[in-house]
Design a protein around this motif. Sequence first.
Motif, PDB file in Angstrom:
ATOM      1  N   THR A 132     -18.173 -75.882 -23.423  1.00  0.00           N
ATOM      2  CA  THR A 132     -17.865 -77.254 -23.020  1.00  0.00           C
ATOM      3  C   THR A 132     -18.575 -78.253 -23.929  1.00  0.00           C
ATOM      4  O   THR A 132     -17.970 -79.238 -24.376  1.00  0.00           O
ATOM      5  N   LYS A 179      -7.192 -73.169 -16.616  1.00  0.00           N
ATOM      6  CA  LYS A 179      -6.712 -74.536 -16.364  1.00  0.00           C
ATOM      7  C   LYS A 179      -7.133 -75.020 -14.986  1.00  0.00           C
ATOM      8  O   LYS A 179      -7.551 -76.164 -14.824  1.00  0.00           O
ATOM      9  N   GLU A 212      -6.878 -79.332 -17.544  1.00  0.00           N
ATOM     10  CA  GLU A 212      -5.644 -79.144 -18.316  1.00  0.00           C
ATOM     11  C   GLU A 212      -5.846 -78.975 -19.818  1.00  0.00           C
ATOM     12  O   GLU A 212      -4.966 -78.465 -20.500  1.00  0.00           O
ATOM     13  N   THR A 213      -6.985 -79.401 -20.354  1.00  0.00           N
ATOM     14  CA  THR A 213      -7.209 -79.266 -21.796  1.00  0.00           C
ATOM     15  C   THR A 213      -7.775 -77.900 -22.184  1.00  0.00           C
ATOM     16  O   THR A 213      -7.983 -77.640 -23.363  1.00  0.00           O
ATOM     17  N   ARG A 214      -8.034 -77.057 -21.216  1.00  0.00           N
ATOM     18  CA  ARG A 214      -8.585 -75.729 -21.471  1.00  0.00           C
ATOM     19  C   ARG A 214      -7.589 -74.679 -21.021  1.00  0.00           C
ATOM     20  O   ARG A 214      -6.787 -74.927 -20.159  1.00  0.00           O
ATOM     21  N   ILE A 235     -16.919 -78.250 -27.442  1.00  0.00           N
ATOM     22  CA  ILE A 235     -15.654 -79.000 -27.432  1.00  0.00           C
ATOM     23  C   ILE A 235     -15.928 -80.501 -27.417  1.00  0.00           C
ATOM     24  O   ILE A 235     -15.288 -81.268 -28.144  1.00  0.00           O
ATOM     25  N   VAL A 265      -8.932 -73.608 -24.966  1.00  0.00           N
ATOM     26  CA  VAL A 265      -8.613 -74.002 -26.327  1.00  0.00           C
ATOM     27  C   VAL A 265      -7.797 -72.891 -26.988  1.00  0.00           C
ATOM     28  O   VAL A 265      -6.825 -73.150 -27.678  1.00  0.00           O
ATOM     29  N   ARG A 325     -14.848 -83.347 -30.273  1.00  0.00           N
ATOM     30  CA  ARG A 325     -14.050 -84.532 -29.943  1.00  0.00           C
ATOM     31  C   ARG A 325     -14.720 -85.822 -30.353  1.00  0.00           C
ATOM     32  O   ARG A 325     -14.055 -86.832 -30.559  1.00  0.00           O
TER      33      ARG A 325
END
Length: 144
Positions: free
Chosen positions: A136, A52, A57-59, A139, A61, A143
């Motif tokens: 990355t 993080k 903050e989104t990692r 992901i 997963v 998205r």
Amino acid sequence: QLPQRLAGLPRPLVFTNGVFDLLHPGHLSLIRQARSGCDKLIVGMNSDASVKRLKGETRPVQGEDARALVLSALADVDGVVIFGEDTPIELIKNIRPALLVKGADYTVATVVGSDLVLGWGGEVKLAELVDGQSTTKTIAKLRN
């Protein structure tokens, strides 16, 4: 501190590290190249908290337990150690690998711990990269 289950492993050890969030062919190539130089391969894996801090903050997963489970199931991996710092420097000091392996997107000078490993007579190897492999980018593709 080196976990008890790794303390008895024979030397010399080889070490590589990373986040290993969504395992892809680039990760497998790194691990295979690292393993080719040794009898025992230890993989350092960033904790959820350190991911993080480093990736946002989104990692990650996948959580650290899931990532460690997948890595430890690979035949080429002899041990996985989760570290909570931003770099594996303390782990490298404790393990004292004879060979430190990172991807060729680094230089020997920018590999964390390379100065230590070279200082005690070890080697640093830069593993060839697999084109187009990036967690990355994967992901981002999901998205969109």
